[in-house]
Design a protein around this motif. Structure first.
Motif, PDB file in Angstrom:
ATOM      1  N   ARG A  13       0.817  -1.212   0.000  1.00 51.81           N
ATOM      2  CA  ARG A  13       0.000   0.000   0.000  1.00 51.81           C
ATOM      3  C   ARG A  13       0.849   1.260   0.000  1.00 51.81           C
ATOM      4  O   ARG A  13       0.784   2.059  -0.924  1.00 51.81           O
ATOM      5  N   THR A  37      -0.017   5.037  -1.763  1.00 53.98           N
ATOM      6  CA  THR A  37      -1.100   5.970  -1.442  1.00 53.98           C
ATOM      7  C   THR A  37      -1.377   5.908   0.043  1.00 53.98           C
ATOM      8  O   THR A  37      -1.534   4.826   0.615  1.00 53.98           O
ATOM      9  N   TRP A  38      -1.476   7.087   0.666  1.00 52.19           N
ATOM     10  CA  TRP A  38      -1.654   7.168   2.116  1.00 52.19           C
ATOM     11  C   TRP A  38      -2.722   8.194   2.434  1.00 52.19           C
ATOM     12  O   TRP A  38      -2.743   9.282   1.869  1.00 52.19           O
ATOM     13  N   CYS A  39      -3.628   7.861   3.336  1.00 54.94           N
ATOM     14  CA  CYS A  39      -4.621   8.835   3.776  1.00 54.94           C
ATOM     15  C   CYS A  39      -5.015   8.541   5.212  1.00 54.94           C
ATOM     16  O   CYS A  39      -4.934   7.405   5.676  1.00 54.94           O
ATOM     17  N   THR A  40      -5.412   9.586   5.923  1.00 56.18           N
ATOM     18  CA  THR A  40      -5.959   9.444   7.259  1.00 56.18           C
ATOM     19  C   THR A  40      -7.205  10.315   7.353  1.00 56.18           C
ATOM     20  O   THR A  40      -7.337  11.310   6.642  1.00 56.18           O
ATOM     21  N   GLU A  41      -8.124   9.944   8.222  1.00 59.27           N
ATOM     22  CA  GLU A  41      -9.359  10.706   8.393  1.00 59.27           C
ATOM     23  C   GLU A  41      -9.794  10.594   9.850  1.00 59.27           C
ATOM     24  O   GLU A  41     -10.041   9.496  10.347  1.00 59.27           O
ATOM     25  N   SER A  51      -8.519   6.025  11.273  1.00 60.32           N
ATOM     26  CA  SER A  51      -9.243   6.760  10.230  1.00 60.32           C
ATOM     27  C   SER A  51     -10.704   6.357  10.280  1.00 60.32           C
ATOM     28  O   SER A  51     -11.137   5.414   9.612  1.00 60.32           O
ATOM     29  N   GLU A  88     -13.403   5.419   7.309  1.00 59.84           N
ATOM     30  CA  GLU A  88     -12.690   5.361   6.019  1.00 59.84           C
ATOM     31  C   GLU A  88     -11.891   4.068   5.965  1.00 59.84           C
ATOM     32  O   GLU A  88     -10.742   4.005   6.401  1.00 59.84           O
ATOM     33  N   GLU A 147     -10.456   2.556   3.606  1.00 59.13           N
ATOM     34  CA  GLU A 147      -9.276   2.531   2.748  1.00 59.13           C
ATOM     35  C   GLU A 147      -8.134   3.372   3.304  1.00 59.13           C
ATOM     36  O   GLU A 147      -7.046   3.386   2.732  1.00 59.13           O
ATOM     37  N   CYS A 148      -8.379   4.086   4.403  1.00 56.95           N
ATOM     38  CA  CYS A 148      -7.335   4.918   4.999  1.00 56.95           C
ATOM     39  C   CYS A 148      -6.688   4.182   6.177  1.00 56.95           C
ATOM     40  O   CYS A 148      -7.113   3.099   6.559  1.00 56.95           O
ATOM     41  N   ALA A 149      -5.669   4.803   6.745  1.00 60.03           N
ATOM     42  CA  ALA A 149      -4.828   4.128   7.735  1.00 60.03           C
ATOM     43  C   ALA A 149      -5.571   3.804   9.024  1.00 60.03           C
ATOM     44  O   ALA A 149      -6.278   4.641   9.578  1.00 60.03           O
ATOM     45  N   HIS A 150      -5.381   2.557   9.484  1.00 59.96           N
ATOM     46  CA  HIS A 150      -5.864   2.107  10.791  1.00 59.96           C
ATOM     47  C   HIS A 150      -4.682   1.417  11.466  1.00 59.96           C
ATOM     48  O   HIS A 150      -4.437   0.236  11.238  1.00 59.96           O
TER      49      HIS A 150
END
Length: 199
Positions: free
Chosen positions: A126, A157-161, A179, A182, A184-187
């Motif tokens: 990822r 690809t990296w995202c946090t929410e 996140s 979300e 698909e975002c980081a946990h």
């Protein structure tokens, strides 16, 4: 000097020094870096003992900063690894080859973080990201989460929410990023497994 400051500065300096001299720096640097900056600077930067880091060590297990069996990988101390996804065996224990789903105890992480230059996160397949501004390290030292910490993307690809979180699960090591809402975002959470390696 006068008991009270004058309304206008004098043209000439006073004959006597001020009542309180400033604190002098220590003669020798401190043995261990402090978690928080000292009120007064030390005389020189605190040297880092080579025994306290994985820097330039071949991959393998070492005693680092007094902590036995720390696995060094590419010059980084591996403090968490999860190659089994949501493995129920994911728990505190040795980290490195032969230990696919484990993380170091918070007390050991706090010690190692004191000597770190940054935090590298590798979520295989990822993304690979890093933080080098000190915020991720400070969170580890203080047993806080990485909520709000900015990571630079090296690859993937990296995202946090976190804006939709009511009560986020990220409260401190090993639960660092949640996140909310979300998938698909980081946990980065021990409760449900996450990533594959964390250095």
């Amino acid at each position: 000097p006068t008991g009270q400051p004058t309304a206008q500065p004098t043209a000439q300096p006073t004959a006597q020094p001020t009542a309180q001299p400033t604190a002098q720096p220590t003669a020798q640097p401190t043995a261990q870096p402090t978690a928080q900056p000292t009120a007064q600077p030390t005389a020189e930067p605190t040297p880092i003992n080579c025994d306290h880091t994985c820097y330039q060590r071949p991959d393998g297990f070492y005693t680092i900063a007094g902590i036995p069996n720390v696995y060094c990988s590419n010059g980084n101390a591996l403090i968490q690894s999860n190659t089994d996804g949501d493995s129920p065996a994911y728990q505190v224990g040795p980290v490195g080859p032969g230990f696919p789903s484990s993380y170091m105890p918070a007390s050991s992480v706090q010690i190692l973080a004191q000597f770190a230059a940054g935090v590298l996160l590798v979520d295989e397949g990822r993304a690979t990201v890093e933080n080098t501004d000190g915020n991720a390290i400070t969170a580890l030292v203080n047993d806080a989460s990485w909520t709000g910490v900015q990571f630079s993307v090296i690859s993937g690809t990296w995202c946090t929410e976190t804006s939709v979180c009511g009560t986020p699960d990220a409260t401190g090591w090993p639960n660092m990023i949640h996140s909310c809402g979300e998938g698909e975002c980081a946990h980065w959470l021990a409760s449900s497994g996450h990533g594959s390696t964390f250095q």
